[in-house]
Scaffold this motif. Structure first.
Motif, short mmCIF file in Angstrom:
data_model
loop_
_atom_site.label_atom_id
_atom_site.label_comp_id
_atom_site.label_asym_id
_atom_site.label_seq_id
_atom_site.Cartn_x
_atom_site.Cartn_y
_atom_site.Cartn_z
N ASP A 206 -61.59 7.11 -17.44
CA ASP A 206 -60.92 7.52 -18.67
C ASP A 206 -60.85 6.35 -19.65
OD1 ASP A 206 -60.36 10.09 -17.63
OD2 ASP A 206 -58.57 9.32 -16.65
N GLN A 207 -60.60 5.18 -19.13
CA GLN A 207 -60.55 3.94 -19.92
C GLN A 207 -61.55 2.96 -19.32
OE1 GLN A 207 -58.36 2.78 -22.56
NE2 GLN A 207 -58.04 4.97 -22.82
N VAL A 208 -62.28 2.26 -20.17
CA VAL A 208 -63.29 1.31 -19.71
C VAL A 208 -63.05 -0.03 -20.38
CG1 VAL A 208 -65.76 0.76 -19.67
CG2 VAL A 208 -65.01 3.12 -19.35
N GLY A 209 -63.09 -1.08 -19.59
CA GLY A 209 -63.04 -2.44 -20.12
C GLY A 209 -64.38 -3.10 -19.84
N ILE A 210 -64.97 -3.68 -20.86
CA ILE A 210 -66.23 -4.41 -20.70
C ILE A 210 -65.88 -5.89 -20.59
CG2 ILE A 210 -68.47 -4.99 -21.71
CD1 ILE A 210 -68.38 -2.06 -21.11
N ILE A 211 -66.21 -6.48 -19.44
CA ILE A 211 -65.89 -7.88 -19.17
C ILE A 211 -67.18 -8.66 -18.97
CG2 ILE A 211 -64.72 -9.46 -17.57
CD1 ILE A 211 -62.82 -7.13 -16.89
N GLY B 34 -61.38 0.68 -24.15
CA GLY B 34 -61.16 1.97 -24.79
C GLY B 34 -61.75 3.10 -23.96
N THR B 35 -61.69 4.29 -24.50
CA THR B 35 -62.33 5.42 -23.84
C THR B 35 -63.84 5.26 -23.99
OG1 THR B 35 -62.41 6.83 -25.80
CG2 THR B 35 -60.39 6.93 -24.46
N VAL B 36 -64.58 5.99 -23.19
CA VAL B 36 -66.04 5.94 -23.29
C VAL B 36 -66.46 6.33 -24.71
CG1 VAL B 36 -68.20 6.99 -22.50
CG2 VAL B 36 -66.45 6.34 -20.84
N GLY B 37 -65.87 7.39 -25.25
CA GLY B 37 -66.20 7.83 -26.60
C GLY B 37 -65.94 6.77 -27.65
N GLU B 38 -64.80 6.10 -27.54
CA GLU B 38 -64.48 5.04 -28.50
C GLU B 38 -65.47 3.89 -28.42
OE1 GLU B 38 -59.61 5.72 -28.45
OE2 GLU B 38 -60.51 4.15 -27.20
N LEU B 39 -65.80 3.48 -27.20
CA LEU B 39 -66.74 2.37 -27.03
C LEU B 39 -68.13 2.73 -27.54
CD1 LEU B 39 -65.69 0.99 -23.54
CD2 LEU B 39 -65.09 0.08 -25.78
N LEU B 40 -68.56 3.96 -27.27
CA LEU B 40 -69.87 4.39 -27.76
C LEU B 40 -69.91 4.42 -29.29
CD1 LEU B 40 -70.72 7.29 -25.27
CD2 LEU B 40 -71.68 4.98 -25.32
#
Length: 197
Positions: free
Chosen positions: A114-119, A128-134
């Motif tokens: 549901d929430q993804v952090g790119i590290i 953010g959400t997958v949609g927000e990051l995309l």
């Protein structure tokens, strides 16, 4: 893992350490989930490396924790097991479990989280959400048209007018493909890396 215990004995022992009464234990369900039901009564020392990894995941689930931390749970496992674990993780989440997943598999994060952090190198680059990051970091959707006039590629922002014109000026269209950005594109865009051929 104790090399002289079977997967069933290890899960039962682990459940006992958590004070779970025998009637409330889900040992057989977990063994089936991690595809170890056939090896349930073998010594742990006879299991392959992948099986041992699955057994460690199983041990983490015996007490049905409210928060489950999975660090690279599907690394080194086959495709079928990966999908079985994904389904179980989704089911746990649906039933109110919070799951913190670390993974290098972007497809896994995109399908499960549901929430993804790119590290990258210990630095949180985006959350953010997958949609927000995309939307924020994925880049443009690419449309490719293969026709009797050759192959033309368009970015999503140019698609409407240029696509119509390309279709109108072609006698034969062989293929239209649409490539939408994914989390891998987000990661590459944020880190400035490129795919290697």
């Amino acid at each position: 893992l104790d090399a002289f215990f079977s997967p069933r004995n290890l899960l039962e022992l682990h459940a006992g350490l958590y004070g779970i009464p025998k009637k409330d234990r889900i040992t057989d369900t977990i063994l089936k989930l991690v595809s170890l039901e056939k090896q349930a009564n073998f010594y742990a020392r006879s299991l392959s490396g992948g099986m041992k990894r699955r057994l460690l995941i199983a041990k983490a689930m015996v007490h049905r924790p409210p928060i489950l931390v999975l660090d690279e749970p599907t690394a080194g496992v086959d495709v079928e097991l990966r999908y079985n674990l994904w389904e179980y993780v989704k089911e746990l989440n649906k039933n109110g479990k919070t799951i913190c997943l670390t993974t290098h598999y972007m497809e896994e994060a995109q399908k499960l989280c549901d929430q993804v952090g790119i590290i990258d190198h210990g630095e949180l680059l985006a959350l953010g959400t997958v949609g927000e990051l995309l939307k924020q970091h994925g880049g443009d959707t690419q449309v490719s048209i293969s026709s009797d006039r050759g192959v033309k590629e368009f970015k999503s922002s140019d698609v409407s007018n240029d696509l119509i014109q390309a279709l109108q000026t072609s006698d034969k269209v062989y293929d239209i493909s649409v490539n939408s950005p994914d989390l891998e594109a987000v990661f590459l865009n944020l880190t400035g890396r490129q795919l290697r051929d």
